[in-house]
Scaffold this motif. Sequence first.
Motif, PDB file in Angstrom:
ATOM      1  N   ASP A 121       0.833  -1.205   0.000  1.00 18.59           N
ATOM      2  CA  ASP A 121       0.000   0.000   0.000  1.00 18.59           C
ATOM      3  C   ASP A 121       0.871   1.260   0.000  1.00 18.59           C
ATOM      4  O   ASP A 121       1.762   1.406   0.840  1.00 18.59           O
ATOM      5  N   LYS A 122       0.626   2.136  -0.966  1.00 20.98           N
ATOM      6  CA  LYS A 122       1.332   3.415  -1.142  1.00 20.98           C
ATOM      7  C   LYS A 122       2.801   3.232  -1.575  1.00 20.98           C
ATOM      8  O   LYS A 122       3.566   4.195  -1.585  1.00 20.98           O
ATOM      9  N   LYS A 123       3.187   2.044  -1.950  1.00 20.10           N
ATOM     10  CA  LYS A 123       4.585   1.793  -2.334  1.00 20.10           C
ATOM     11  C   LYS A 123       4.827   2.227  -3.779  1.00 20.10           C
ATOM     12  O   LYS A 123       4.035   1.919  -4.671  1.00 20.10           O
ATOM     13  N   ILE A 124       5.937   2.933  -4.003  1.00 23.56           N
ATOM     14  CA  ILE A 124       6.367   3.357  -5.329  1.00 23.56           C
ATOM     15  C   ILE A 124       7.704   2.697  -5.639  1.00 23.56           C
ATOM     16  O   ILE A 124       8.642   2.783  -4.832  1.00 23.56           O
ATOM     17  N   ILE A 125       7.783   2.038  -6.782  1.00 20.08           N
ATOM     18  CA  ILE A 125       9.010   1.356  -7.187  1.00 20.08           C
ATOM     19  C   ILE A 125       9.636   2.105  -8.343  1.00 20.08           C
ATOM     20  O   ILE A 125       9.000   2.305  -9.394  1.00 20.08           O
ATOM     21  N   ASP A 126      10.852   2.538  -8.147  1.00 15.57           N
ATOM     22  CA  ASP A 126      11.626   3.217  -9.187  1.00 15.57           C
ATOM     23  C   ASP A 126      12.155   2.148 -10.141  1.00 15.57           C
ATOM     24  O   ASP A 126      13.029   1.361  -9.778  1.00 15.57           O
ATOM     25  N   LEU A 127      11.628   2.109 -11.340  1.00 15.93           N
ATOM     26  CA  LEU A 127      11.981   1.048 -12.274  1.00 15.93           C
ATOM     27  C   LEU A 127      13.384   1.216 -12.849  1.00 15.93           C
ATOM     28  O   LEU A 127      13.955   0.258 -13.365  1.00 15.93           O
ATOM     29  N   VAL A 128      13.930   2.422 -12.759  1.00 11.89           N
ATOM     30  CA  VAL A 128      15.278   2.665 -13.286  1.00 11.89           C
ATOM     31  C   VAL A 128      16.332   2.099 -12.340  1.00 11.89           C
ATOM     32  O   VAL A 128      17.287   1.437 -12.775  1.00 11.89           O
ATOM     33  N   ASN A 129      16.158   2.338 -11.064  1.00 18.26           N
ATOM     34  CA  ASN A 129      17.180   1.973 -10.084  1.00 18.26           C
ATOM     35  C   ASN A 129      16.909   0.636  -9.402  1.00 18.26           C
ATOM     36  O   ASN A 129      17.496   0.345  -8.361  1.00 18.26           O
ATOM     37  N   THR A 130      16.020  -0.164  -9.976  1.00 14.67           N
ATOM     38  CA  THR A 130      15.769  -1.518  -9.494  1.00 14.67           C
ATOM     39  C   THR A 130      16.245  -2.490 -10.563  1.00 14.67           C
ATOM     40  O   THR A 130      15.598  -2.630 -11.609  1.00 14.67           O
ATOM     41  N   PRO A 131      17.386  -3.134 -10.364  1.00  8.00           N
ATOM     42  CA  PRO A 131      17.916  -4.054 -11.394  1.00  8.00           C
ATOM     43  C   PRO A 131      16.910  -5.131 -11.768  1.00  8.00           C
ATOM     44  O   PRO A 131      16.303  -5.768 -10.905  1.00  8.00           O
ATOM     45  N   GLY A 132      16.709  -5.320 -13.071  1.00  8.06           N
ATOM     46  CA  GLY A 132      15.778  -6.337 -13.550  1.00  8.06           C
ATOM     47  C   GLY A 132      14.342  -6.048 -13.212  1.00  8.06           C
ATOM     48  O   GLY A 132      13.526  -6.972 -13.093  1.00  8.06           O
ATOM     49  N   ALA A 133      13.991  -4.764 -13.072  1.00  8.72           N
ATOM     50  CA  ALA A 133      12.661  -4.395 -12.583  1.00  8.72           C
ATOM     51  C   ALA A 133      11.535  -4.796 -13.524  1.00  8.72           C
ATOM     52  O   ALA A 133      10.417  -5.029 -13.092  1.00  8.72           O
ATOM     53  N   VAL A 134      11.808  -4.876 -14.832  1.00  8.07           N
ATOM     54  CA  VAL A 134      10.749  -5.135 -15.812  1.00  8.07           C
ATOM     55  C   VAL A 134      11.193  -6.248 -16.765  1.00  8.07           C
ATOM     56  O   VAL A 134      12.336  -6.267 -17.242  1.00  8.07           O
ATOM     57  N   LYS A 135      10.266  -7.144 -17.034  1.00  9.72           N
ATOM     58  CA  LYS A 135      10.476  -8.181 -18.052  1.00  9.72           C
ATOM     59  C   LYS A 135       9.223  -8.232 -18.914  1.00  9.72           C
ATOM     60  O   LYS A 135       8.103  -8.145 -18.404  1.00  9.72           O
ATOM     61  N   LEU A 136       9.397  -8.355 -20.210  1.00  9.97           N
ATOM     62  CA  LEU A 136       8.269  -8.396 -21.143  1.00  9.97           C
ATOM     63  C   LEU A 136       8.213  -9.731 -21.855  1.00  9.97           C
ATOM     64  O   LEU A 136       9.251 -10.328 -22.178  1.00  9.97           O
ATOM     65  N   PHE A 137       7.000 -10.198 -22.116  1.00  9.98           N
ATOM     66  CA  PHE A 137       6.796 -11.248 -23.109  1.00  9.98           C
ATOM     67  C   PHE A 137       6.059 -10.591 -24.258  1.00  9.98           C
ATOM     68  O   PHE A 137       4.938 -10.124 -24.099  1.00  9.98           O
ATOM     69  N   LEU A 138       6.721 -10.518 -25.415  1.00  8.52           N
ATOM     70  CA  LEU A 138       6.210  -9.721 -26.520  1.00  8.52           C
ATOM     71  C   LEU A 138       6.628 -10.353 -27.834  1.00  8.52           C
ATOM     72  O   LEU A 138       7.797 -10.713 -28.018  1.00  8.52           O
ATOM     73  N   ASP A 139       5.668 -10.508 -28.755  1.00  8.00           N
ATOM     74  CA  ASP A 139       5.940 -11.077 -30.074  1.00  8.00           C
ATOM     75  C   ASP A 139       6.641 -12.431 -29.971  1.00  8.00           C
ATOM     76  O   ASP A 139       7.537 -12.765 -30.756  1.00  8.00           O
ATOM     77  N   GLY A 140       6.241 -13.201 -28.960  1.00  8.34           N
ATOM     78  CA  GLY A 140       6.771 -14.550 -28.803  1.00  8.34           C
ATOM     79  C   GLY A 140       8.115 -14.632 -28.121  1.00  8.34           C
ATOM     80  O   GLY A 140       8.654 -15.730 -27.951  1.00  8.34           O
ATOM     81  N   ASP A 141       8.670 -13.489 -27.700  1.00 12.02           N
ATOM     82  CA  ASP A 141       9.988 -13.472 -27.067  1.00 12.02           C
ATOM     83  C   ASP A 141       9.896 -12.927 -25.639  1.00 12.02           C
ATOM     84  O   ASP A 141       9.077 -12.053 -25.354  1.00 12.02           O
ATOM     85  N   THR A 142      10.761 -13.435 -24.770  1.00 15.91           N
ATOM     86  CA  THR A 142      10.925 -12.860 -23.451  1.00 15.91           C
ATOM     87  C   THR A 142      12.052 -11.844 -23.514  1.00 15.91           C
ATOM     88  O   THR A 142      13.158 -12.153 -23.953  1.00 15.91           O
ATOM     89  N   ILE A 143      11.754 -10.617 -23.089  1.00 13.54           N
ATOM     90  CA  ILE A 143      12.678  -9.502 -23.266  1.00 13.54           C
ATOM     91  C   ILE A 143      12.932  -8.840 -21.920  1.00 13.54           C
ATOM     92  O   ILE A 143      12.003  -8.599 -21.146  1.00 13.54           O
ATOM     93  N   LYS A 144      14.200  -8.530 -21.658  1.00 15.18           N
ATOM     94  CA  LYS A 144      14.557  -7.734 -20.489  1.00 15.18           C
ATOM     95  C   LYS A 144      14.993  -6.366 -20.990  1.00 15.18           C
ATOM     96  O   LYS A 144      16.142  -6.170 -21.385  1.00 15.18           O
ATOM     97  N   PRO A 145      14.084  -5.408 -21.005  1.00 13.00           N
ATOM     98  CA  PRO A 145      14.390  -4.102 -21.594  1.00 13.00           C
ATOM     99  C   PRO A 145      15.343  -3.289 -20.721  1.00 13.00           C
ATOM    100  O   PRO A 145      15.440  -3.497 -19.508  1.00 13.00           O
ATOM    101  N   ASP A 146      16.012  -2.364 -21.354  1.00 12.09           N
ATOM    102  CA  ASP A 146      16.842  -1.398 -20.655  1.00 12.09           C
ATOM    103  C   ASP A 146      15.951  -0.211 -20.305  1.00 12.09           C
ATOM    104  O   ASP A 146      15.571   0.567 -21.183  1.00 12.09           O
ATOM    105  N   ILE A 147      15.592  -0.088 -19.020  1.00 13.98           N
ATOM    106  CA  ILE A 147      14.643   0.936 -18.598  1.00 13.98           C
ATOM    107  C   ILE A 147      15.338   2.297 -18.530  1.00 13.98           C
ATOM    108  O   ILE A 147      16.363   2.456 -17.851  1.00 13.98           O
ATOM    109  N   LEU A 148      14.767   3.262 -19.222  1.00 17.52           N
ATOM    110  CA  LEU A 148      15.313   4.617 -19.237  1.00 17.52           C
ATOM    111  C   LEU A 148      14.696   5.487 -18.151  1.00 17.52           C
ATOM    112  O   LEU A 148      15.367   6.324 -17.557  1.00 17.52           O
ATOM    113  N   GLN A 149      13.414   5.309 -17.924  1.00 16.80           N
ATOM    114  CA  GLN A 149      12.718   5.997 -16.833  1.00 16.80           C
ATOM    115  C   GLN A 149      11.378   5.309 -16.604  1.00 16.80           C
ATOM    116  O   GLN A 149      10.838   4.658 -17.499  1.00 16.80           O
TER     117      GLN A 149
END
Length: 205
Positions: A121-149
């Motif tokens: 509750d009320k937690k905010i996660i900075d996706l830039v400064n959290t290593p591996g914060a986001v992973k996508l499954f897109l167009d049949g591939d699993t992708i670990k994007p380079d988060i800019l902000q």
Amino acid sequence: MKRAVYSLIAAAAIILANGCSKEYELNKSIFIPDPDFPELPAYTEWGYNTFGAYYERGLFLYSENAIPAKIIRAGGITSFVLKGQKDGYGYHSWDNRKEMSVTFLLPSVMPDSYADLTILDKKIIDLVNTPGAVKLFLDGDTIKPDILQGELEFRRVQLLYVDSKQTEVILSGVFSFQALIKDEPVSVTQGRFDVGIGEDNFFSY
């Protein structure tokens, strides 16, 4: 908080009075259009089991054929998964829809059950400064994007009780980010979610 919980109990009671299955009704997705972005679900805190965002100029939305959200605790890592479909032509024309999911890492969150998710509750996660914060499954591939902000914000987390029995926790919040995906800059904007997590979609192994 209490007022919202009582309102949710009242809503659940109405559902039961109509003779519908409790589990079925709570798990249904209810699309309420956003007044400013009608292709997206409005931001709500009622456990409507929806999420949506713009992926570039297309849409990333929940699917009626998949559980929209899961919390997975595995190998000492807790993740929040939004699973749906990506489409470039609008919510009502899914001719070119493709499966898509976004997985957010939840650092320092180690719930033993779905009820423990109230810590978000009320937690905010900075996706830039959290290593591996986001992973996508897109167009049949699993992708670990380079988060800019970007950020993931849990604006409200509340327990739902039905007939005095704890039933699920409702996670409501917003997200957005910019990233490099296969060396191409992309934006995910206007993200919002309002999903229920219970015994069926909380996993710990």
